[in-house]
Design a protein around this motif. Structure first.
Motif, PDB file in Angstrom:
ATOM      1  N   UNK A  13     -27.460   9.518   6.063  1.00 22.06           N
ATOM      2  CA  UNK A  13     -26.911  10.471   5.109  1.00 22.06           C
ATOM      3  C   UNK A  13     -25.393  10.423   5.198  1.00 22.06           C
ATOM      4  N   UNK A  14     -24.761  10.883   4.164  1.00 23.74           N
ATOM      5  CA  UNK A  14     -23.305  10.921   4.138  1.00 23.74           C
ATOM      6  C   UNK A  14     -22.790  11.964   5.118  1.00 23.74           C
ATOM      7  N   UNK A  15     -21.647  11.707   5.702  1.00 27.89           N
ATOM      8  CA  UNK A  15     -21.014  12.703   6.570  1.00 27.89           C
ATOM      9  C   UNK A  15     -20.524  13.890   5.743  1.00 27.89           C
ATOM     10  N   UNK A  16     -20.476  13.745   4.434  1.00 29.53           N
ATOM     11  CA  UNK A  16     -20.067  14.833   3.552  1.00 29.53           C
ATOM     12  C   UNK A  16     -21.243  15.702   3.114  1.00 29.53           C
ATOM     13  N   UNK A  19     -25.402  21.071   5.453  1.00 26.89           N
ATOM     14  CA  UNK A  19     -26.336  21.266   6.558  1.00 26.89           C
ATOM     15  C   UNK A  19     -27.779  21.554   6.135  1.00 26.89           C
ATOM     16  N   UNK A  20     -28.042  21.713   4.844  1.00 23.38           N
ATOM     17  CA  UNK A  20     -29.368  22.126   4.379  1.00 23.38           C
ATOM     18  C   UNK A  20     -30.291  20.978   4.004  1.00 23.38           C
ATOM     19  N   UNK A  21     -29.920  19.756   4.316  1.00 23.42           N
ATOM     20  CA  UNK A  21     -30.743  18.580   3.973  1.00 23.42           C
ATOM     21  C   UNK A  21     -30.941  18.420   2.468  1.00 23.42           C
ATOM     22  N   UNK A  39     -33.767  13.346   1.184  1.00 25.26           N
ATOM     23  CA  UNK A  39     -33.792  13.737   2.601  1.00 25.26           C
ATOM     24  C   UNK A  39     -34.839  14.812   2.882  1.00 25.26           C
ATOM     25  N   UNK A  40     -35.272  15.548   1.858  1.00 31.01           N
ATOM     26  CA  UNK A  40     -36.287  16.575   2.057  1.00 31.01           C
ATOM     27  C   UNK A  40     -37.703  16.005   2.077  1.00 31.01           C
ATOM     28  N   UNK A  41     -37.859  14.762   1.660  1.00 22.90           N
ATOM     29  CA  UNK A  41     -39.182  14.134   1.593  1.00 22.90           C
ATOM     30  C   UNK A  41     -39.083  12.710   2.130  1.00 22.90           C
ATOM     31  N   UNK A  42     -38.863  12.599   3.402  1.00 20.18           N
ATOM     32  CA  UNK A  42     -38.625  11.283   4.014  1.00 20.18           C
ATOM     33  C   UNK A  42     -39.831  10.357   3.958  1.00 20.18           C
TER      34      UNK A  42
END
Length: 66
Positions: A13-16, A19-21, A39-42
Motif C-alpha cells: 500500500x502507499x505510505x500516503x 489508517x482505515x485500510x 485492501x479491504x478484500x485481500x
C-alpha cells in the motif's frame, strides 16, 4: 480467458494511505504484469495491467488528466 497466477505477488500500500485500510494495494514484482486489489478484500479479485498501461495511468494522475 485464463486468470494470471498472482501467487507470487507482493502487494503493498502507499505510505500516503490512511489508517482505515480504505485503499488499494499494488504488486509490481510480477514479470510483465501489475496487479491491483482492494485492501479491504485481500482474497477478492485483482485487476491486472501491463506495466506500460500502469505507467500511463500513474502519469495521467500526476499530470491531473485523470
Amino acid at each position: 480467458m485464463l486468470s494470471p497466477d498472482l501467487s507470487g505477488a507482493e502487494f503493498r500500500t502507499s505510505t500516503l494511505s490512511g489508517p482505515n485500510n480504505d485503499c488499494v494495494e499494488v504488486a509490481t514484482n510480477l514479470p510483465g504484469l501489475v496487479a491491483v486489489r482492494d485492501s479491504k478484500d485481500r482474497n477478492g479479485p485483482a485487476l491486472t495491467f501491463s506495466p506500460a498501461v500502469w505507467r500511463d495511468f500513474l502519469a495521467g494522475i500526476r499530470n491531473g488528466e485523470i
